[in-house]
Scaffold this active site. Structure first.
Site: not given
Ligand code: EPZ
Length: 416
Positions: A22-23, A116, A121, A305, A397
């Site tokens: 998915k990701n 979410c 996020r 995850d 999802r």
């Molecule tokens: C991706 O989300 C995945 N989703 C998530 O999977 C996964 O948990 C996550 O990466 C971490 O591996 C998809 O790929 C569609 P991040 P993403 O930006 O890109 C903070 C699932 O269950 N952050 O690496 O949103 C954020 O708040 C989903 O399949 C900032 O602070 O993850 C979080 O605490 C859930 N500022 C941490 O970084 C930003 O601008 C990791 O977020 C961006 C992120």
């Protein structure tokens, strides 16, 4: 709202094929906007989130056809620069369309994705990096108005190896003048898959999978055929299903290099795991061992995850385990549901202390988010009696045909 009814206590035995990630398919579908040509994507899973992304591509004008696990996108007819609010709200990861649209058109209007179930996020790292590349981004009334007449490559140091920010930067940088370097980039396998898709389209990206990614901007692209990598979290979830029922399950079509941290933790919990590069067998223990600490970390650390699924397993262990969730602020919503099933779990800030119990008992529980919902299904497989999991739209999802796959392994699970 659909629900799963599970009669626990059945040992899972059999063989399954793991579906596409998915990701990975979500950023790759967003990237199909860039080449102003056709893209044929194979090994796409049948998931609500994928349907939403395909719907978004259609609303901006793309031609999108789906045949089984193949998605065909023609991005030549795009005629809208505004990404509809309700669809972005439904799936926050559509924010990666911002980078793709800026690369293709130099402009996009997209609504703030908003928080979410697992935390606020924020997208500050996305916005800061895109502005460094020359994008002008105004935020008003919950919308982002982005313009980028002349994107130019630059060196970006990410404060945190954000997966989405890394993907957005890559997609803008493929069209920026000159070279972009991303340092402290996310190293997830899905980043490598996005690099591979973009390079076949004509981009020049090097280093995905490491902390330093280099992108040399180009200005022409071509059509692409691409195979999505297997879903390492779906694989991990079925591995835990085998572990928690003391079963014996073979997973095919996996990439073992993507799940080494999951294999290591399941071995620590007492599983036997045998594997070659694309196939793996998990034999679950009679009762799992406790694990002193499980800490979620960016790849190649243990994936956030898989945190909820691991917690379900450890709630039956012969001892006390501690899980520390370092990636997201609020990803313990499954704890109170597991406690309703007899688990003994206390959360203290980012840590959860899990005192293993002899057995769980079936109960009516609610899925609050995707992976937390999956952990409730896993617990139901092991619990004595009947477990009802509602709000299963969260689970659907990210899991393609979950109840059918579990039934094929001998689980007594029905969807109503
Ligand atoms: C991706 O989300 C995945 N989703 C998530 O999977 C996964 O948990 C996550 O990466 C971490 O591996 C998809 O790929 C569609 P991040 P993403 O930006 O890109 C903070 C699932 O269950 N952050 O690496 O949103 C954020 O708040 C989903 O399949 C900032 O602070 O993850 C979080 O605490 C859930 N500022 C941490 O970084 C930003 O601008 C990791 O977020 C961006 C992120």
């Amino acid at each position: 709202m659909g629900k799963y009814i599970i009669e626990g206590g059945k040992r899972l035995v059999g063989e399954i094929n793991v579906t596409g990630a998915k990701n990975s398919v979500l950023p790759v579908l967003a990237a199909t906007v860039i080449n102003n040509d056709t893209s044929t994507i194979f090994n796409c899973p049948n998931l609500r989130d994928v349907e939403v992304m395909e719907q978004i591509l259609k609303t901006i004008g793309c031609k999108v056809n789906r045949m089984d696990d193949m998605t065909y996108v023609d991005s030549r007819p795009i005629n809208k620069m505004r990404i509809s609010e309700e669809l972005v709200r439904e799936m926050r990861s559509s924010i990666i369309l911002m980078g793709a649209m800026l690369a293709r058109f130099g402009e996009v209007e997209i609504s703030y994705p908003g928080g979410c179930e697992i935390g606020p996020r924020p997208i500050d790292l996305h916005l800061k990096s895109l502005r460094e590349l020359g994008a002008i981004i105004e935020e008003s009334h919950g919308f982002l108005y982005c313009k980028a007449e002349n994107l130019r490559g630059c060196e970006i140091q990410l404060d945190y190896p954000s997966v989405g920010a890394t993907e957005n930067i890559m997609m803008v940088a493929v069209k920026a003048k000159g070279t972009t370097i991303i340092r402290n980039a996310a190293r997830e396998p899905e980043i490598i898959d996005l690099q591979n898709y973009l390079n076949v389209a004509g981009a020049k990206i090097y280093g995905a999978g490491t902390s330093v990614i280099r992108i040399d901007g180009v200005d022409s692209f071509n059509s692409v055929e691409h195979n999505i990598i297997p879903d390492r979290i779906v694989a991990g979830t079925y591995m835990v299903a085998a572990a928690i029922t003391g079963g014996e399950v073979v997973l095919k079509n996996i990439e073992v290099e993507h799940i080494q941290s999951i294999i290591a933790k399941l071995r620590e919990a007492g599983c036997m795991v045998y594997n070659n590069c694309t196939t793996l067998k998990v034999i679950g223990p009679r009762r799992p061992n406790a694990i002193e600490t499980v800490q979620t970390l960016p790849f190649p650390g243990f994936p956030t995850d898989m945190q909820a699924q691991m917690m379900a397993l450890l709630s039956l262990a012969n001892g006390t385990s501690i899980i520390s969730e370092t990636v997201f602020e609020n990803r313990f919503k499954h704890v109170e549901e597991l406690v309703r099933m007899g688990a003994n779990i206390k959360t203290v800030g980012k840590a959860a202390v899990i005192k293993g119990v002899e057995g769980l008992t079936g109960a009516k529980v609610s899925a609050k988010d995707l992976r937390g919902g999956a952990s409730l299904v896993l617990s139901g497989l092991a619990a004595k009696g009947t477990t009802e999991v509602d709000n299963i739209y969260h689970i659907e999802r990210g899991y393609d045909g979950l109840e059918k796959i579990l039934q094929s392994l001998g689980a007594d699970i029905k969807k109503i």
